[in-house]
Motif scaffolding. Structure first.
Motif, PDB file in Angstrom:
ATOM      1  N   UNK A   1       0.834  -1.212   0.000  1.00 46.24           N
ATOM      2  CA  UNK A   1       0.000   0.000   0.000  1.00 46.24           C
ATOM      3  C   UNK A   1       0.867   1.260   0.000  1.00 46.24           C
ATOM      4  N   UNK A   2       1.965   1.248   0.762  1.00 46.47           N
ATOM      5  CA  UNK A   2       2.879   2.409   0.775  1.00 46.47           C
ATOM      6  C   UNK A   2       3.497   2.612  -0.595  1.00 46.47           C
ATOM      7  N   UNK A   3       3.886   1.513  -1.253  1.00 46.36           N
ATOM      8  CA  UNK A   3       4.485   1.622  -2.599  1.00 46.36           C
ATOM      9  C   UNK A   3       3.468   2.190  -3.594  1.00 46.36           C
ATOM     10  N   UNK A   4       2.218   1.751  -3.502  1.00 45.76           N
ATOM     11  CA  UNK A   4       1.166   2.272  -4.364  1.00 45.76           C
ATOM     12  C   UNK A   4       0.967   3.777  -4.123  1.00 45.76           C
ATOM     13  N   UNK A   5       0.896   4.152  -2.858  1.00 46.03           N
ATOM     14  CA  UNK A   5       0.708   5.556  -2.506  1.00 46.03           C
ATOM     15  C   UNK A   5       1.856   6.392  -3.039  1.00 46.03           C
TER      16      UNK A   5
END
Length: 133
Positions: free
Chosen positions: A125-129
């Motif tokens: 999720x952090x990478x997507x954000x």
């Protein structure tokens, strides 16, 4: 053991005790306990890299259980509020552990059953954000 209806004060006392123990057990991973406040009524374990675990007390015919779930409110909204970021692989299911097993068992089950899948999904999720900004 059947579910016992508890007052808010008693539920908070139980959750504080369980969460404090879990934070001590998960200290090597960098987690600390944050008790509820007037503005935020949830029992949380805050960890590194925006990790947040939520603990709650639920009851059913099997008895009282500690429910553990993870937070994904790591995006920043237009108005400066935190927004939910759903990892493409999906959000891991919450786990529950029988309260009767004790604080140590709850902490061990968090480490064994929930942290591996939650931290992997949170990293996604952090990478997507970060890719969206």
């Amino acid at each position: 053991m059947a579910h016992v209806y508890r007052s808010t004060e008693e539920s908070n006392r139980i959750l504080s005790k369980v969460a404090s123990h879990a934070a001590g057990y998960l200290a090597p991973e960098g987690f600390t306990y944050t008790p509820p406040t007037e503005d935020d009524y949830q029992h949380k374990l805050l960890g590194p890299k925006e990790a947040t675990l939520y603990l709650s007390l639920e009851g059913d015919t099997k008895g009282d259980r500690i429910k553990v779930g993870g937070g994904f409110h790591i995006g920043m909204g237009v108005y400066g509020n935190l927004e939910f970021v759903r990892p493409k692989s999906g959000v891991p299911s919450d786990i529950s552990v029988a309260l009767a097993r004790g604080e140590a068992a709850v902490a061990m089950e968090i480490r064994r059953r929930y942290l591996p899948v939650y931290l992997m999904a949170l990293a996604e999720a952090r990478a997507q954000r970060d890719a969206d900004t």
